[in-house]
Design an enzyme around this catalytic site. Sequence first.
Site, PDB file in Angstrom:
ATOM      1  N   ASP A  64      13.164  -3.923  10.284  1.00  0.00           N
ATOM      2  CA  ASP A  64      11.790  -4.103   9.803  1.00  0.00           C
ATOM      3  C   ASP A  64      11.836  -4.512   8.332  1.00  0.00           C
ATOM      4  OD1 ASP A  64       8.959  -3.936   9.825  1.00  0.00           O
ATOM      5  OD2 ASP A  64       9.076  -2.003   8.838  1.00  0.00           O
ATOM      6  N   THR A  98       8.794  -9.749   7.655  1.00  0.00           N
ATOM      7  CA  THR A  98      10.009 -10.565   7.478  1.00  0.00           C
ATOM      8  C   THR A  98       9.630 -12.028   7.276  1.00  0.00           C
ATOM      9  OG1 THR A  98      11.116  -9.027   8.966  1.00  0.00           O
ATOM     10  CG2 THR A  98      12.268 -11.063   8.466  1.00  0.00           C
TER      11      THR A  98
END
Length: 550
Positions: A64, A98
């Site tokens: 994550d 991301t």
Amino acid sequence: MFAPSAAPILVLSQNTKRDSGKKVQVENINAGKAIADVIRTCLGPQAMLKMLMDPMGGIVMTNDGNAILREITVQHPAAKSMIEIARTQDEEVGDGTTSVIVLAGEMLAAAEPFLKQQVHPTVIIRSYRRALEDMVSILQNQVSIPLDVNDRSKVAQVVASCVGTKLISRHLDLAVNIALDAVKTVLLEENGRREIDIKRYAKVEKIPGGTLEESKVLTGVMVNKDVTHPKMRRYIENPRIVLLDCSLEYKKGESMTNVEMLKESDLTRMLELEEEFVQKLCAEIIAVKPDVVFTEKGISDLAQHYLLKAGISAVRRVRKTDNNRIARACGATVVNRTDELKEEDVGTGAGLFKITKMGDEYFCFVTECKDPKACTILLRGASKDVLNEAERNLQDALHVARNIMLEPKLVPGGGAVEMAVSRALMEKAKNVDRVERRAYEAAGLALEIIPRTLAQNCGANVIRTLTALRAKHASGGTTWGLNGETGELQDMVEAGIWEPLAVKQQVYKTAVETAILLLRIDDIVSGSKKKGDKDEPVRNEPAEPQGQNE
């Protein structure tokens, strides 16, 4: 160079100033690219995990983006700005952390050649701003499609494509169902407005032991508490619940209170007063005939005795947030004073109150609620590391489900939307002024970093794959993208890989705005002083040690 006077002044030639600005901009771009490179391998279904060690020796394993950047310590101010955008993205829409870092890094990298060719940063910024406006309008008007939120299978498909890149993807159906059930439970509709407060009313409780398959959404609330007295009832069907925000104890006087006792009966009278006060509190509670009492404060032994005699189970020192969740779940009202208790404050919406032992601890369940507007997600797993990662993944799934419910519009995933928007920008670039056109086109090409990174992460031939993908989009296949598992081209509509429009919009806005912000910085001046310096500002040259004077 300083003038030889009592109060030194920072004197810079025009030439030095320009060089310094260029130097700082290039340094900022490099810092942004460095952060993006750290995160790049965490994009897509074949994402690699990062193992992070915190200063206390704890270990976090995750892919994550936001969780990784939270643990990273950086010195460079531009790198800190990059880390901040992942946090913003996470708070705003909960997914795409991301992507936003990778895209912001590429937007900065695309500006670097122009700076080297002496193009003024303002020109690049103007082009980027225009490109961002066009990106958002293309997303809304050309690429996105509406979604029927009542069609559960379609919504599940979208959540599945977002969770598919996570560690929890092995239990995909379970994670998707948990996310949808939780969001549906906390959905509140008032006057045509929808409110979904996941943070406060969908609590994740992690209990090590068992397997992930045993995880579920409770139709009510669970708190890590036991009843205060061992003889109180631990299983009550259709309980009447009272929630208090006051202590059931005798209020002692302040520290300076003086009491003068003249005879031995005075002490007895004081103890009687305490007893009478507690008895009055309990009598006011017993008057509304509850089965269970939850209070955020303490309950004295005497109060426990009176409640036990009346057949009432009591739970004390419940967190305020948990009390609010129980209030939403069973329809009770949190009362601040016992003398204000009324019949309508009693919660009757719960079907079952029970205390269960799981592992070494006791847990209190208020479940089988008729219309629970709050819920607890019970996560089971082999170890704390697995549970922590599952919780992070589940939070993303919850946010995606929430975004779809609030703004039911979708865009194709797998890099298809980036290629489509990039191609549309290239078409629009023909109408852009010649000075700004090259930077505008560069912003459009920078979007291709998402499909390129997906191809890299699954081991495909990047150049061949991207060329084929461009050809597909040129011939009208605007929904074609990359299968992140195999690296092959695929129609995302057939594959059922969709992303919420809200997430994509936020990714583009945050990434481009951050690139613009960092390009506008032409100097870094430190607020700290060197030893021996009096009033002179300290210039931070990125290439030299911090606090170096020029």
